[in-house]
Design a protein around this motif. Structure first.
Motif, PDB file in Angstrom:
ATOM      1  N   ILE A  95      -6.183  -1.725 -15.845  1.00 49.92           N
ATOM      2  CA  ILE A  95      -4.938  -2.458 -16.096  1.00 49.92           C
ATOM      3  C   ILE A  95      -4.056  -2.469 -14.848  1.00 49.92           C
ATOM      4  O   ILE A  95      -3.467  -3.502 -14.462  1.00 49.92           O
ATOM      5  N   VAL A  96      -3.951  -1.314 -14.221  1.00 45.02           N
ATOM      6  CA  VAL A  96      -3.114  -1.233 -13.003  1.00 45.02           C
ATOM      7  C   VAL A  96      -3.694  -2.114 -11.895  1.00 45.02           C
ATOM      8  O   VAL A  96      -2.945  -2.806 -11.164  1.00 45.02           O
ATOM      9  N   GLN A  97      -4.974  -2.139 -11.791  1.00 41.68           N
ATOM     10  CA  GLN A  97      -5.603  -2.956 -10.759  1.00 41.68           C
ATOM     11  C   GLN A  97      -5.384  -4.447 -11.011  1.00 41.68           C
ATOM     12  O   GLN A  97      -5.076  -5.221 -10.076  1.00 41.68           O
ATOM     13  N   ASP A  98      -5.499  -4.873 -12.248  1.00 47.46           N
ATOM     14  CA  ASP A  98      -5.268  -6.279 -12.574  1.00 47.46           C
ATOM     15  C   ASP A  98      -3.824  -6.681 -12.294  1.00 47.46           C
ATOM     16  O   ASP A  98      -3.546  -7.787 -11.792  1.00 47.46           O
ATOM     17  N   ARG A  99      -2.890  -5.801 -12.604  1.00 44.69           N
ATOM     18  CA  ARG A  99      -1.476  -6.106 -12.365  1.00 44.69           C
ATOM     19  C   ARG A  99      -1.195  -6.245 -10.866  1.00 44.69           C
ATOM     20  O   ARG A  99      -0.441  -7.147 -10.444  1.00 44.69           O
ATOM     21  N   GLU A 100      -1.770  -5.366 -10.104  1.00 41.64           N
ATOM     22  CA  GLU A 100      -1.561  -5.462  -8.655  1.00 41.64           C
ATOM     23  C   GLU A 100      -2.138  -6.767  -8.099  1.00 41.64           C
ATOM     24  O   GLU A 100      -1.539  -7.381  -7.200  1.00 41.64           O
ATOM     25  N   GLU A 101      -3.255  -7.163  -8.625  1.00 40.25           N
ATOM     26  CA  GLU A 101      -3.852  -8.418  -8.146  1.00 40.25           C
ATOM     27  C   GLU A 101      -2.981  -9.619  -8.504  1.00 40.25           C
ATOM     28  O   GLU A 101      -2.825 -10.556  -7.717  1.00 40.25           O
ATOM     29  N   GLU A 102      -2.365  -9.613  -9.700  1.00 37.47           N
ATOM     30  CA  GLU A 102      -1.482 -10.714 -10.100  1.00 37.47           C
ATOM     31  C   GLU A 102      -0.228 -10.756  -9.235  1.00 37.47           C
ATOM     32  O   GLU A 102       0.239 -11.816  -8.825  1.00 37.47           O
ATOM     33  N   GLU A 103       0.365  -9.587  -8.988  1.00 35.55           N
ATOM     34  CA  GLU A 103       1.594  -9.539  -8.200  1.00 35.55           C
ATOM     35  C   GLU A 103       1.347  -9.887  -6.734  1.00 35.55           C
ATOM     36  O   GLU A 103       2.280 -10.264  -6.014  1.00 35.55           O
ATOM     37  N   LEU A 104       0.135  -9.725  -6.313  1.00 33.01           N
ATOM     38  CA  LEU A 104      -0.162  -9.987  -4.899  1.00 33.01           C
ATOM     39  C   LEU A 104       0.009 -11.478  -4.534  1.00 33.01           C
ATOM     40  O   LEU A 104       0.485 -11.797  -3.427  1.00 33.01           O
ATOM     41  N   ASN A 105      -0.317 -12.353  -5.417  1.00 34.80           N
ATOM     42  CA  ASN A 105      -0.276 -13.783  -5.130  1.00 34.80           C
ATOM     43  C   ASN A 105       0.864 -14.509  -5.849  1.00 34.80           C
ATOM     44  O   ASN A 105       1.075 -15.688  -5.590  1.00 34.80           O
ATOM     45  N   ASN A 106       1.595 -13.864  -6.757  1.00 37.98           N
ATOM     46  CA  ASN A 106       2.635 -14.539  -7.533  1.00 37.98           C
ATOM     47  C   ASN A 106       3.914 -13.710  -7.478  1.00 37.98           C
ATOM     48  O   ASN A 106       4.060 -12.705  -8.196  1.00 37.98           O
ATOM     49  N   PRO A 107       4.925 -14.086  -6.616  1.00 41.48           N
ATOM     50  CA  PRO A 107       6.183 -13.307  -6.542  1.00 41.48           C
ATOM     51  C   PRO A 107       7.004 -13.373  -7.833  1.00 41.48           C
ATOM     52  O   PRO A 107       7.732 -12.420  -8.155  1.00 41.48           O
ATOM     53  N   MET A 108       6.926 -14.488  -8.592  1.00 42.11           N
ATOM     54  CA  MET A 108       7.652 -14.571  -9.858  1.00 42.11           C
ATOM     55  C   MET A 108       7.119 -13.563 -10.868  1.00 42.11           C
ATOM     56  O   MET A 108       7.869 -13.018 -11.684  1.00 42.11           O
ATOM     57  N   LYS A 109       5.829 -13.294 -10.795  1.00 40.81           N
ATOM     58  CA  LYS A 109       5.243 -12.286 -11.698  1.00 40.81           C
ATOM     59  C   LYS A 109       5.758 -10.886 -11.369  1.00 40.81           C
ATOM     60  O   LYS A 109       5.982 -10.076 -12.264  1.00 40.81           O
ATOM     61  N   VAL A 110       6.041 -10.664 -10.119  1.00 38.97           N
ATOM     62  CA  VAL A 110       6.586  -9.360  -9.712  1.00 38.97           C
ATOM     63  C   VAL A 110       7.970  -9.166 -10.311  1.00 38.97           C
ATOM     64  O   VAL A 110       8.301  -8.105 -10.861  1.00 38.97           O
TER      65      VAL A 110
END
Length: 344
Positions: free
Chosen positions: A121-136
């Motif tokens: 789960i932590v790995q998937d979240r980091e991957e999403e935040e890496l390319n999408n600043p709004m997701k962060v």
């Protein structure tokens, strides 16, 4: 023989290692090694449990066409301790663990699976935040709201606990210390009371024993006074003369001496006359022999003896008593002495 123990061998100057022939062995060859079970497992064939740390003689081989960052992966073959079914597992350098392959199932793996899920789960979240600043930004707002809710719930729980249970720990300690002090004082008072009661009982028992001893002494003294003979002196009975001892001067002295010696050796039985019924005077037999000189000398007293014999025959049923309270046993001795002297 000593050269086998050294670490360095002698190599001659003309030694060439290239000339040594190399053995061509297969890369997937197997070796027999001694190892322990890396985890708890259960055999699929017979259901036998194999616990972590159990030792096996296993076969080891290198897995072909599998590498992790240049590190080889090894496979191990072991046999079940009950059904001898083959079980295989291999190394997992990525997770620094072992992976089960065939023949058994791994036990106690729920915690490991949970940790792997959290990591995923932590790995998937980091991957999403890496390319999408709004997701962060969205994830940060969610985290802040969750934190605020947790703090509010914690504060409510604290207030609820304070309203429901207001505990004064210092007061509780003081009350407990006072209770212990009272208990010690009560135990001390009980011990003192018990000791006092024991001493009182011992004193009462001692007084009762002393009273009973004094009463016994008084009874003994009264009994001894009641049993005291009527004569003034115990030796007075020895000085008295019997009626049958007044026959003559010489014969009377001998009889008196014999009576005294008899009474000294046998003793008297008191003035009660307990053996009076057992003693009966012997009646004088009629003899036609020549009278003894002592009897001739005592002729005046023959009439008194005949009278005494008649009275004795009349009073044979009555107990025989003597003068001055003498016993019938002493009278028996005197009578036997008088008969023997008369026969002489």
């Amino acid at each position: 023989m000593s050269e086998r123990k050294v670490l360095n061998k002698y190599y001659p100057p003309d030694f060439d290692p290239c000339k040594i022939p190399k053995l061509k062995l297969p890369k997937d060859r197997q070796y027999v090694v001694r190892l322990m079970a890396p985890f708890n497992m259960r055999c699929k064939t017979c259901g036998e449990y194999i616990y972590k740390g159990k030792k096996f003689n296993a076969r080891k081989e290198t897995v072909m066409n599998e590498l992790y960052m240049g590190l080889p992966i090894f496979r191990f073959y072991i046999k079940c301790t009950r059904c001898l079914a083959e079980i295989t597992f291999k190394t997992d350098p990525e997770n620094t663990d072992y992976a089960m392959e065939h023949g058994a199932t791994r036990n106690f793996q729920a915690e490991k699976l949970l940790e792997e899920e959290e990591k995923r789960i932590v790995q998937d979240r980091e991957e999403e935040e890496l390319n999408n600043p709004m997701k962060v930004l969205e994830n940060r707002t969610k985290d802040s709201k969750m934190e605020m809710e947790v703090l509010e719930n914690l504060q409510e729980l604290k207030e609820l606990n304070q309203r429901q249970a207001q505990v004064d720990f210092e007061g509780m300690i003081d009350r407990y210390s006072e209770f212990e002090k009272r208990e010690k004082e009560r135990e001390k008072e009980e011990d003192e009371r018990e000791t006092k009661e024991m001493l009182d009982r011992a004193l009462v028992k001692r007084l009762r024993d002393s009273d009973s001893d004094s009463e016994k002494e008084e009874e003994d003294s009264s009994g001894s006074q009641a049993k005291k003979p009527s004569t003034d002196k115990p030796t007075d009975i020895l000085t008295t003369l019997k009626p049958t001892e007044a026959l003559g001067s010489s014969a009377g002295g001998a009889k008196k001496a014999k009576v005294e010696t008899w009474e000294r050796s046998v003793g008297t039985l008191g003035g009660k006359g307990a053996l009076g019924l057992l003693v009966v005077r012997k009646k004088p037999a009629a003899t036609f022999l020549k009278p003894h000189p002592v009897a001739a000398a005592s002729a005046p007293t023959s009439q008194t003896d005949s009278k005494a014999s008649t009275t004795d025959s009349k009073n044979a049923s009555k107990p025989v008593t003597t003068q001055n309270g003498s016993s019938s046993l002493s009278l028996l001795g005197a009578y036997s002495d008088s008969d023997s002297n008369d026969s002489e």
